[in-house]
Design an enzyme around this catalytic site. Structure first.
Site, PDB file in Angstrom:
ATOM      1  N   VAL B 143       2.333  10.402  10.484  1.00  0.00           N
ATOM      2  CA  VAL B 143       1.817   9.038  10.364  1.00  0.00           C
ATOM      3  C   VAL B 143       2.965   8.047  10.178  1.00  0.00           C
ATOM      4  O   VAL B 143       2.803   6.867  10.440  1.00  0.00           O
ATOM      5  CB  VAL B 143       0.827   8.887   9.178  1.00  0.00           C
ATOM      6  N   ASP B 144       4.110   8.548   9.754  1.00  0.00           N
ATOM      7  CA  ASP B 144       5.230   7.646   9.452  1.00  0.00           C
ATOM      8  C   ASP B 144       5.939   7.108  10.692  1.00  0.00           C
ATOM      9  O   ASP B 144       6.754   6.193  10.590  1.00  0.00           O
ATOM     10  CB  ASP B 144       6.244   8.361   8.557  1.00  0.00           C
ATOM     11  N   ARG B 192       7.059   5.370   3.031  1.00  0.00           N
ATOM     12  CA  ARG B 192       8.035   5.178   1.954  1.00  0.00           C
ATOM     13  C   ARG B 192       9.403   4.754   2.493  1.00  0.00           C
ATOM     14  O   ARG B 192      10.120   3.994   1.855  1.00  0.00           O
ATOM     15  CB  ARG B 192       8.153   6.481   1.141  1.00  0.00           C
ATOM     16  N   GLU B 247       4.369   1.050   0.511  1.00  0.00           N
ATOM     17  CA  GLU B 247       4.602   1.752  -0.760  1.00  0.00           C
ATOM     18  C   GLU B 247       6.104   1.877  -1.041  1.00  0.00           C
ATOM     19  O   GLU B 247       6.512   2.104  -2.170  1.00  0.00           O
ATOM     20  CB  GLU B 247       3.978   3.148  -0.725  1.00  0.00           C
ATOM     21  N   LEU B 298      -7.062   7.705   2.483  1.00  0.00           N
ATOM     22  CA  LEU B 298      -8.099   7.141   3.345  1.00  0.00           C
ATOM     23  C   LEU B 298      -7.514   6.736   4.696  1.00  0.00           C
ATOM     24  O   LEU B 298      -8.152   6.915   5.732  1.00  0.00           O
ATOM     25  CB  LEU B 298      -8.747   5.913   2.679  1.00  0.00           C
TER      26      LEU B 298
END
Lengths: 419, 419
Positions: B143-144, B192, B247, B298
């Site tokens: 997903v990053d 991150r 985040e 989610l």
């Protein structure tokens, strides 16, 4: 028959389908143009009426109004503004009647929760006293599902579907990671006073060991030791633990978990969030790695996952509100009546506002499992029909297409009024 | 030609579409049953290979495998487990080869991010040294979106669509409430190290004043004063402010916002969450009422809102992985190549693993707006195609229908191995 104008306003926290009710009201008004002239919407709810800040809905095309059915948020603006006590603050109520009079408004449709039902009733009573012929109908709405009389509140079913789906999806995620990583996932949901939304999370699973392993309701006093025992049991037996927790979770003495008296380094109360608080307890007591999510507005704005039943009911109460008004009913609310659970069938009936105003409907104890950590069969039977069916909005360039309104203002006819 | 078995495993954080890649791998293996016998899946990723905990995928029906395409999470279990340095921990790598040998596995498909690309490469190199004929192909996933060579990583597009949609929907909500209530909404998203997901939030709006009003990237040092000025400007000019924050947001000195040294009343580090931290700053500096959401799992589990392009690409890299293996390529990864932005066209090409392993791809500065608080036109041109199209899963009883696997285990043939 004579033609008069209608006023429509949205009140309180918005939902994924409050605009579907607006759509029902406006389309039905347009279909009855022999009796209803223009629809004026209050900009930012009842404040729009008080300040004579009215939106001329007749400037919006039929297509735009139809698109309201799949647009979340409050298209005309909502507000958190409760009219004060009528005895000591009569001026506000009288101002409403003045504005209605100035714009030949004889139909008042107020789309909101318990407080606005009360306002709607008072406006109706005052207009009668003042001899102004106003028909006031309340259109129900609230994600909290706490309105009385109506079997459920439009707006709740879509949140319920979103939370049940998100719980299921996130459970698939943690289930596949738990062997070497996260053991506990906490999802915080809305519902400060009543556990309806938390209960909806319980729809994600049913069998032994199926997530969510704990649902934490505001109705059941929070007992840290007992909760941690359950968490440990789930992790040891199923490999992981999924918790759906209501933002209103509280201790026996009524203190909210999210307001546990912690302060940060600057001496400020710890920034809210039941989910991080509970996750912190898990780490502290059991040492498990955790993840947590706070859905907040995402849950009540998630029109992309609207429940078909909810959208239909939201539209239907809008339609019925206008029909009731045209039939000469006053101080009423179209309420949803459940005819049967399975197959689920419902109809709309009129309820007197005097029975609706200022009463909250909590989750009955029998809808909560005996151990207090999940929904019972009765709870499931009540909740399950409300998340049925999908009603995906149209998408454009990968995003849900939203109604774009002109929001043309009506020329003011009265002196300014300060709130 | 001779028939040998294949091994497939999922690695690292799962995505909404990693199972679509599994589906592509397995279906293509089944179509080539003359050369590929059984597919064995590692239970909990590479740990399944090390401990000889293998799932016999041949026990799953074609329908179940097809259903993987719309099932989030990692169907066979994933893990966060990085194989150690091959020089000092050669045993682990040799064990893999032993297990493969014991089960006649000659095809190794490893579905993961950068770390697993490195593992895949090492396994390939070692098998060659050991004279065991293994074809190792890495199937990209994260997903990053931080894998090199490939234009984008399967899994990212669906998160991007979810975050862009959620930002848009929540913006409709706060826009209708801001007159009397919430002025600032903060949505915390994953990523991150790289701001790809935060950037996707920027797709929700484009014109002057359209939300999100601020996107806070990990790549741009956080300057509290500057951010608060922007927030105040948005509230004063548009009535409200929507912030999408990564985040990984951090100060100039590298300290994360979420780890700002605050401790609670018990002396514990303040429980994470950039969103509540940032919301607290807004309250403290500007006094505005706020709401915040943390999407956490989610966002990466939200298969109900999967991007069609993403699902297709995830499936396609799975198919291509098997094709590459059958064509005799080794130590390769199917990569997505962008052919054109508009209309968006893409194809799959093979990339040597040596070029992929252990390299992170950050968001280029030119994809971020000059002021640092949003995406640039170039960023939009890159991101927009990736959220295109919908691929809703089938629903049953109001919830997405998930594949339910038997997960039958293969009989062990080797002595136990401790990790």
């Amino acid at each position: 028959m004579a033609q008069h104008n209608a006023f429509y306003a949205q009140s309180g926290g918005v939902t994924a389908v409050i605009n579907a009710s607006a759509c029902g009201v406006i389309e039905t008004c347009r279909q009855n143009s022999d009796r209803i002239g223009k629809v004026y919407a209050g900009h930012n709810g009842i404040i729009g009426a008080l300040t004579e800040d009215l939106i001329d809905v007749s400037q919006e095309s039929d297509d735009t109004i139809a698109a309201l059915r799949h647009t979340p948020g409050g298209a005309f603006g909502s507000c958190r503004y409760k009219l004060k006590d009528i005895e000591s603050h009569r001026t506000q109520y009288e101002r409403l009647i003045e504005v209605f009079k100035a714009h030949d408004i004889r139909y008042f449709f107020y789309n909101g929760g318990g407080d606005s039902a009360d306002t709607c009733l008072k406006v109706s009573q005052l207009s009668e006293k003042m001899g102004y012929p106003l028909t006031a109908i309340h259109v129900p709405k609230t994600v909290d599902n706490d309105l009385p009389i109506t079997d459920n509140s439009p707006g709740f079913g879509s949140v319920a579907k979103y939370i049940a789906t998100s719980t299921l999806e996130a459970s698939m995620d943690i289930a596949s990671m738990c062997a070497t990583s996260t053991k506990v996932f906490v999802l915080e949901v809305m519902g400060r006073h009543a556990g309806w939304i938390a209960g909806a999370g319980g729809l994600a699973g049913q069998g032994e060991g199926e997530p969510p392993h704990l649902v934490i309701f505001p109705e059941i006093p929070f007992d840290r030791r007992q909760v941690m025992e359950r968490v440990e049991y789930a992790v040891k037996n199923y490999g992981y633990c999924v918790i759906v927790v209501s933002e209103g979770a509280r201790y026996e003495d009524g203190t909210f978990l999210a307001d546990s008296g912690n302060t940060d380094a600057f001496g400020h109360r710890q920034l809210g969030g039941v989910a991080p608080t509970l996750a912190g307890m898990v780490k502290q007591d059991l040492g498990y790695k955790y993840h947590w999510a706070v859905a907040d507005y995402l849950q009540r704005a998630a029109r992309h996952l609207g429940a078909k039943t909810d959208v239909e009911q939201a539209y239907a109460v809008g339609v019925k509100a206008v029909e009731l008004a045209l039939e000469g009913h006053n101080a009423q609310m179209p309420a949803i009546k459940r005819v049967s659970d399975n197959p689920y069938r419902w109809e709309i009936e009129a309820a007197p506002l005097a029975e609706v105003a200022n009463r909250e409907k909590f989750m009955p104890r029998e809808y909560i499992r005996e151990d207090g950590f999940g929904i019972s069969d009765a709870g499931r039977a009540y909740l399950a029909p409300l998340i049925q069916g999908e009603d995906f909005p149209p998408f454009e360039n990968g995003l849900p297409k939203m109604a774009r309104l002109k929001l043309a203002r009506v020329e003011k006819r009265l002196p300014a009024f300060s709130l």
